[in-house]
Scaffold this motif. Structure first.
Motif, PDB file in Angstrom:
ATOM      1  N   PRO A 149      54.036  20.686  35.685  1.00  0.00           N
ATOM      2  CA  PRO A 149      53.236  19.518  36.104  1.00  0.00           C
ATOM      3  C   PRO A 149      52.309  19.049  34.985  1.00  0.00           C
ATOM      4  N   PRO A 178      53.444  11.645  45.457  1.00  0.00           N
ATOM      5  CA  PRO A 178      53.404  13.058  45.058  1.00  0.00           C
ATOM      6  C   PRO A 178      54.764  13.758  45.062  1.00  0.00           C
ATOM      7  N   GLU A 221      46.212   7.541  39.108  1.00  0.00           N
ATOM      8  CA  GLU A 221      46.114   6.781  40.350  1.00  0.00           C
ATOM      9  C   GLU A 221      47.089   5.615  40.404  1.00  0.00           C
ATOM     10  N   LEU A 279      54.409  13.779  34.233  1.00  0.00           N
ATOM     11  CA  LEU A 279      53.240  13.007  34.650  1.00  0.00           C
ATOM     12  C   LEU A 279      53.334  12.679  36.142  1.00  0.00           C
ATOM     13  N   GLN A 280      52.208  12.786  36.834  1.00  0.00           N
ATOM     14  CA  GLN A 280      52.183  12.631  38.287  1.00  0.00           C
ATOM     15  C   GLN A 280      51.516  11.311  38.668  1.00  0.00           C
ATOM     16  N   GLN A 281      52.001  10.710  39.751  1.00  0.00           N
ATOM     17  CA  GLN A 281      51.396   9.506  40.307  1.00  0.00           C
ATOM     18  C   GLN A 281      50.836   9.859  41.682  1.00  0.00           C
ATOM     19  N   ALA A 282      49.531   9.603  41.885  1.00  0.00           N
ATOM     20  CA  ALA A 282      48.829  10.130  43.056  1.00  0.00           C
ATOM     21  C   ALA A 282      49.422   9.683  44.385  1.00  0.00           C
ATOM     22  N   VAL A 302      50.208   5.633  34.442  1.00  0.00           N
ATOM     23  CA  VAL A 302      51.294   6.585  34.184  1.00  0.00           C
ATOM     24  C   VAL A 302      52.151   6.099  33.020  1.00  0.00           C
ATOM     25  N   TRP A 308      58.808  13.292  41.658  1.00  0.00           N
ATOM     26  CA  TRP A 308      59.502  14.206  40.753  1.00  0.00           C
ATOM     27  C   TRP A 308      60.315  15.234  41.531  1.00  0.00           C
ATOM     28  N   ARG A 337      47.631  13.872  36.475  1.00  0.00           N
ATOM     29  CA  ARG A 337      47.842  12.998  37.638  1.00  0.00           C
ATOM     30  C   ARG A 337      47.057  11.700  37.447  1.00  0.00           C
TER      31      ARG A 337
END
Length: 316
Positions: free
Chosen positions: A223, A204, A228, A198-201, A233, A207, A226
């Motif tokens: 990936p 970036p 915000e 999981l991505q956090q805006a 998350v 990870w 994403r």
């Protein structure tokens, strides 16, 4: 009247601007008059005088209502912002009568809800005359344009025209739901390569940093979605959408309850930090200085606060 070139700049009266803004907001001279405790005729005269002074028609009169012209709509937005700024400036200068005042604070949403707000009762007990108004911002902004007095910022020690105080760093850790850990048999760092990450805006590279420190190739990772905010998350991780990498102190409650688990205790220290930021010209405001002193004392006991004598912890 319009001033001649070379004299003081054109400046309509505050009364005329207030009457115009209220009439623009209500679409009615009568309702503007009620708000301002004036007669309808007085508001009409103020607006007519303003139109004559600037030489631009601001309203179209339509039966019992008034409608802004295109020029009037553009002017109303600017005047409203200017009146808001003047109100804020007046409240700020009134704060010098005592130790109180209003602090307009921009905060990072998850940091605010998980770390700052639970501690605020201690601040309000020590400073009962200070009122804090909150707004959320996840990226740097223009203090002059937005009108905030201070902000909590995550990143490097760079914000033009502002003073910065380092509050603390953070450790980021991989977390997941117990079901994800069991399903993917997560036992060692290399196992994360087969799970959506999981991505956090606003982070970036989080990870990438963690995988590199674990001796893994980030290019082999999968990936995931994403988001915000860290709260989103963490919620996505609890829902089983994948593995999240988050600041440990922001998910302590979920780790205690077992809603999230760390499949392996391998933290990574963030290269950046949390900062208190405010415009240099607001440093002497009682509300700003009270909050600054309290916040620096509050974070001084953090394991991730700057060590004693560390220049990074000193005001810039």
């Amino acid at each position: 009247m319009i001033e001649a070139a070379g004299t003081r700049p054109l400046l309509p009266s505050l009364g005329a601007l207030a009457a115009f803004e209220a009439a623009a907001r209500h679409g009615s001279f009568t309702r503007a008059a009620e708000e301002l405790a004036l007669t309808q005729g007085a508001v009409s005269r103020q607006v007519a005088g303003l139109e004559a002074q600037i030489g631009v028609k601001l309203f179209e009169r339509v039966r019992q209502r008034v409608a802004l012209t295109p020029a009037g709509a553009a002017y109303a937005a600017e005047v409203r912002g200017a009146l808001r700024t003047l109100t804020g400036a007046t409240l700020n200068v009134m704060a010098f009568r005592g130790a109180g005042g209003v602090l307009n604070l921009a905060i990072l949403p998850t940091f605010g809800t998980r770390w700052l707000i639970p501690r605020l009762p201690r601040f309000t007990e020590a400073h009962p005359n200070v009122t804090i108004n909150f707004a959320t911002r996840v990226r740097p902004f223009d203090f002059a344009r937005e009108g905030h007095d201070a902000a909590i910022h995550f990143g490097g020690p760079s914000w033009p025209g502002a003073k910065l105080h380092r509050l603390m760093g953070e450790e980021i850790v991989p977390v997941a739901s117990p079901a994800i850990v069991a399903r993917h048999r997560l036992a060692e760092p290399a196992d994360v390569l087969g799970v959506p990450l999981l991505q956090q805006a606003t982070r970036p590279r989080a990870w990438e940093q963690w995988l590199t420190e674990a001796g893994l190739d980030p290019a082999r990772a999968t990936p995931g979605p994403r988001f915000e905010q860290f709260a989103m998350v963490a919620q996505a991780a609890m829902a089983g959408l994948g593995l999240a990498i988050v600041p440990r102190f922001l998910v302590e409650e979920e780790l205690r309850s077992g809603a999230l688990v760390m499949p392996f205790d391998r933290p990574s220290r963030s290269e950046e930090a949390y900062w208190l930021v405010y415009p240099e010209e607001k440093a002497a405001l009682p509300a700003v200085s009270a909050f600054r002193d309290w916040l620096l004392a509050e974070t001084a006991g953090s394991a991730l606060s700057p060590p004693a004598g560390d220049p990074a912890g000193a005001p810039s």
